[in-house]
Design a protein around this motif. Structure first.
Motif, mmCIF file in Angstrom:
data_model
loop_
_atom_site.group_PDB
_atom_site.id
_atom_site.type_symbol
_atom_site.label_atom_id
_atom_site.label_comp_id
_atom_site.label_asym_id
_atom_site.label_seq_id
_atom_site.Cartn_x
_atom_site.Cartn_y
_atom_site.Cartn_z
ATOM 1 N N SER A 1 0.833 -1.247 -0.027
ATOM 2 C CA SER A 1 -0.058 -0.069 -0.055
ATOM 3 C C SER A 1 0.820 1.199 0.108
ATOM 4 N N ARG A 2 0.254 2.158 -0.467
ATOM 5 C CA ARG A 2 0.997 3.408 -0.660
ATOM 6 C C ARG A 2 0.000 4.573 -0.587
ATOM 7 N N ILE B 1 -3.621 3.250 -1.638
ATOM 8 C CA ILE B 1 -3.664 2.485 -2.971
ATOM 9 C C ILE B 1 -2.915 1.109 -2.653
ATOM 10 N N GLY B 2 -3.613 -0.150 -3.010
ATOM 11 C CA GLY B 2 -2.738 -1.083 -2.794
ATOM 12 C C GLY B 2 -3.580 -2.570 -2.817
ATOM 13 N N ARG B 3 -2.990 -3.667 -2.328
ATOM 14 C CA ARG B 3 -3.418 -4.827 -2.460
ATOM 15 C C ARG B 3 -3.195 -5.631 -1.312
ATOM 16 N N ILE B 4 -4.077 -6.632 -0.979
ATOM 17 C CA ILE B 4 -3.720 -7.779 -0.016
ATOM 18 C C ILE B 4 -3.758 -9.136 -0.692
ATOM 19 N N LEU C 1 -7.379 -2.285 -3.285
ATOM 20 C CA LEU C 1 -7.873 -1.001 -2.606
ATOM 21 C C LEU C 1 -7.789 0.263 -2.872
ATOM 22 N N LYS C 2 -8.646 1.146 -2.683
ATOM 23 C CA LYS C 2 -8.434 2.568 -2.751
ATOM 24 C C LYS C 2 -9.294 3.063 -1.706
ATOM 25 N N ASN C 3 -8.570 3.156 -0.410
ATOM 26 C CA ASN C 3 -9.259 3.517 0.709
ATOM 27 C C ASN C 3 -9.871 2.462 1.292
ATOM 28 N N GLU C 4 -11.028 2.152 0.199
ATOM 29 C CA GLU C 4 -11.844 0.991 0.681
ATOM 30 C C GLU C 4 -11.502 -0.220 -0.118
ATOM 31 N N PRO D 1 -4.765 0.131 5.649
ATOM 32 C CA PRO D 1 -4.059 -0.891 5.299
ATOM 33 C C PRO D 1 -3.696 -1.956 6.452
ATOM 34 N N ILE D 2 -4.471 -1.937 7.498
ATOM 35 C CA ILE D 2 -4.261 -2.779 8.708
ATOM 36 C C ILE D 2 -4.304 -4.494 8.508
#
Length: 150
Positions: free
Chosen positions: A42-43, A50-53, A70-73, A105-106
């Motif tokens: 995430s960044r 923005i990111g991914r899991i 994800l993009k906040n959500e 992004p926890i």
């Protein structure tokens, strides 16, 4: 709705599977996946997280994978590379050990989580709602396909 879900999460007399079933019964949702976090990325870009899991399956999902963008959500979820869920449905993450919801992004490597999908709020399913916050918002050229029927 939120209060009922909170009560289900805090009821320690039930198993994790029973808790998830209660949440799904309350919300009209479904469980999409359960697995351990293999990677996160995430960044912050233009004020958005923005990111991914990436999850590796466990239990009924052993030998499968799930990726959430994800993009906040949480915006979309793929299982084994196939797009399964998009906004406006709610892609919710639950820590399997603490039974607490996870916000972005926890999440950390090795963390055991379940992915629960809740139906989209009715206004988001209107033509206007889908135009503003449906798959097109993500740049997808596909129509919204609900994962939940509730």
């Amino acid at each position: 709705l939120a209060l009922e879900i909170g009560r289900a999460l805090n009821d320690r007399t039930t198993t994790l599977a029973e808790t998830i079933q209660r949440i799904n019964d309350i919300s009209g949702g479904k469980q999409l996946f359960s697995g351990t976090v293999q990677a996160t990325d995430s960044r912050i870009k233009d004020g958005f997280t923005i990111g991914r899991i990436v999850l590796q399956g466990q239990g009924d999902w052993t030998n499968h994978s799930c990726e959430i963008e994800l993009k906040n959500e949480n915006m979309l979820a793929r299982v084994d590379g196939q797009l399964v869920v998009t906004i406006p449905e709610l892609i919710c993450l639950l820590d399997n050990d603490s039974r607490q919801p996870l916000t972005n992004p926890i999440s950390g490597s090795g963390q055991s989580i379940s992915v629960l999908i809740c139906p989209a709020p009715k206004p988001f399913l209107s033509e206007t709602g889908l135009r503003i916050f449906g798959p097109g918002y993500l740049g997808l050229n596909s129509a919204f396909q609900p994962y939940c029927t509730g």
